[in-house]
Design a protein around this motif. Structure first.
Motif, mmCIF file in Angstrom:
data_model
loop_
_atom_site.group_PDB
_atom_site.id
_atom_site.type_symbol
_atom_site.label_atom_id
_atom_site.label_comp_id
_atom_site.label_asym_id
_atom_site.label_seq_id
_atom_site.Cartn_x
_atom_site.Cartn_y
_atom_site.Cartn_z
ATOM 1 N N LYS A 9 -23.037 19.489 37.536
ATOM 2 C CA LYS A 9 -24.349 18.891 37.268
ATOM 3 C C LYS A 9 -24.273 17.374 37.407
ATOM 4 O O LYS A 9 -23.300 16.754 37.009
ATOM 5 C CB LYS A 9 -24.820 19.235 35.847
ATOM 6 N N TYR A 10 -25.339 16.807 37.967
ATOM 7 C CA TYR A 10 -25.429 15.364 38.143
ATOM 8 C C TYR A 10 -26.134 14.750 36.941
ATOM 9 O O TYR A 10 -27.167 15.239 36.496
ATOM 10 C CB TYR A 10 -26.205 15.042 39.425
ATOM 11 N N TRP A 11 -25.546 13.665 36.416
ATOM 12 C CA TRP A 11 -26.143 12.916 35.317
ATOM 13 C C TRP A 11 -26.291 11.469 35.744
ATOM 14 O O TRP A 11 -25.355 10.874 36.247
ATOM 15 C CB TRP A 11 -25.254 12.969 34.056
ATOM 16 N N GLU A 12 -27.496 10.922 35.550
ATOM 17 C CA GLU A 12 -27.712 9.513 35.853
ATOM 18 C C GLU A 12 -26.944 8.655 34.860
ATOM 19 O O GLU A 12 -26.735 9.061 33.723
ATOM 20 C CB GLU A 12 -29.201 9.166 35.773
ATOM 21 N N THR A 13 -26.524 7.475 35.309
ATOM 22 C CA THR A 13 -25.854 6.546 34.405
ATOM 23 C C THR A 13 -26.784 5.371 34.120
ATOM 24 O O THR A 13 -27.201 4.678 35.039
ATOM 25 C CB THR A 13 -24.527 6.034 35.004
ATOM 26 N N GLN A 14 -27.098 5.203 32.853
ATOM 27 C CA GLN A 14 -27.945 4.101 32.412
ATOM 28 C C GLN A 14 -27.106 2.928 31.921
ATOM 29 O O GLN A 14 -27.608 1.823 31.762
ATOM 30 C CB GLN A 14 -28.884 4.564 31.292
ATOM 31 N N LEU B 268 -22.939 0.976 39.915
ATOM 32 C CA LEU B 268 -23.163 1.167 38.482
ATOM 33 C C LEU B 268 -24.108 2.335 38.209
ATOM 34 O O LEU B 268 -23.942 3.067 37.233
ATOM 35 C CB LEU B 268 -23.741 -0.114 37.853
ATOM 36 N N LYS B 269 -25.072 2.534 39.078
ATOM 37 C CA LYS B 269 -26.090 3.570 38.887
ATOM 38 C C LYS B 269 -25.762 4.875 39.615
ATOM 39 O O LYS B 269 -26.602 5.771 39.677
ATOM 40 C CB LYS B 269 -27.456 3.060 39.382
ATOM 41 N N ALA B 270 -24.554 4.990 40.155
ATOM 42 C CA ALA B 270 -24.201 6.145 40.991
ATOM 43 C C ALA B 270 -24.291 7.479 40.267
ATOM 44 O O ALA B 270 -24.510 8.522 40.885
ATOM 45 C CB ALA B 270 -22.801 5.965 41.571
ATOM 46 N N GLY B 271 -24.118 7.484 38.967
ATOM 47 C CA GLY B 271 -24.186 8.737 38.226
ATOM 48 C C GLY B 271 -22.837 9.412 38.087
ATOM 49 O O GLY B 271 -21.827 8.934 38.601
ATOM 50 N N VAL B 272 -22.846 10.542 37.391
ATOM 51 C CA VAL B 272 -21.619 11.289 37.111
ATOM 52 C C VAL B 272 -21.864 12.769 37.398
ATOM 53 O O VAL B 272 -22.915 13.303 37.062
ATOM 54 C CB VAL B 272 -21.222 11.128 35.616
ATOM 55 N N MET B 273 -20.880 13.398 38.033
ATOM 56 C CA MET B 273 -20.926 14.852 38.235
ATOM 57 C C MET B 273 -20.044 15.482 37.170
ATOM 58 O O MET B 273 -18.870 15.135 37.056
ATOM 59 C CB MET B 273 -20.396 15.239 39.614
ATOM 60 N N GLU B 274 -20.624 16.380 36.378
ATOM 61 C CA GLU B 274 -19.877 17.044 35.322
ATOM 62 C C GLU B 274 -20.224 18.521 35.340
ATOM 63 O O GLU B 274 -21.397 18.896 35.199
ATOM 64 C CB GLU B 274 -20.238 16.411 33.974
ATOM 65 N N GLU B 275 -19.203 19.337 35.572
ATOM 66 C CA GLU B 275 -19.372 20.789 35.658
ATOM 67 C C GLU B 275 -20.481 21.167 36.636
ATOM 68 O O GLU B 275 -21.322 22.030 36.360
ATOM 69 C CB GLU B 275 -19.646 21.375 34.271
#
Length: 144
Positions: free
Chosen positions: A100-105, A91-98
C-alpha cells in the motif's frame, strides 16, 4: 535510479553546506565518525572544568522533519527553484508498506541516501545555530 539521483543531490548539497556546518557537528559528515567525536569529547572533558554534559537522541527525528521548515532551510543557500523542486518531490515521494502507498506529510525518505545530509542541514539551522546564538555570552563553557 532513485538512489543514484539522491546520491547526486546529496553530493551537491554537501558541497554547498559542508563549509557552513559547525566544526563540532559530527553526525553523518565526511571524515567525521563516532570515534573522532568521542575523542573530541574526551579532550573537552579532561581539558576544561565541566559540571555537566548533555547528550540527546531525537527519537523518530527522520520520520518527523517538517517539510516546510526543511524547504526554508534550503532557501537560505539555494536559489535554483528546479533543484529545490526535486528535493521537495523526494520528500513527498511517499512510502510503500505491505503493498500500500502512503503519502508522506513529514519526514525524510526512509533509508534514503539523501536523508543524512538533509538532517544535517535541518539541524544546522534549527538546533546548532540556535544553541550557539542562545549560549553566546553565557557564563561557563559551552560547546556544541
Amino acid at each position: 535510479m532513485d538512489k543514484v539521483m539522491q546520491k547526486g543531490i546529496a553530493k551537491i548539497l554537501e558541497a554547498i553546506y559542508e563549509p557552513t556546518f559547525l566544526d563540532l557537528s559530527y553526525g553523518y559528515r565526511p571524515g567525521r565518525d563516532a570515534h573522532a567525536c568521542i575523542k573530541e569529547i574526551n579532550h573537552m572533558i579532561m581539558g576544561k572544568k565541566v559540571n555537566w554534559v548533555i547528550e540527546a537522541d531525537i527519537e523518530g527525528f527522520f520520520d518527523h522533519v517538517s517539510h516546510a521548515w526543511m524547504m526554508r532551510c534550503l532557501d537560505e543557500r539555494i536559489a535554483d527553484p528546479n533543484f529545490k523542486h526535486l528535493i521537495q518531490r523526494l520528500l513527498k515521494a511517499g512510502v510503500m508498506e505491505e503493498g500500500k502507498y502512503w503519502e508522506t506529510q513529514e519526514g525524510t525518505p526512509q533509508g534514503g541516501v539523501i536523508s543524512p545530509v538533509l538532517a544535517n542541514i535541518y539541524l544546522h539551522y534549527v538546533l546548532d545555530l540556535w544553541f550557539t546564538r542562545e549560549q553566546k555570552g553565557q557564563q561557563g563553557y559551552t560547546h556544541i
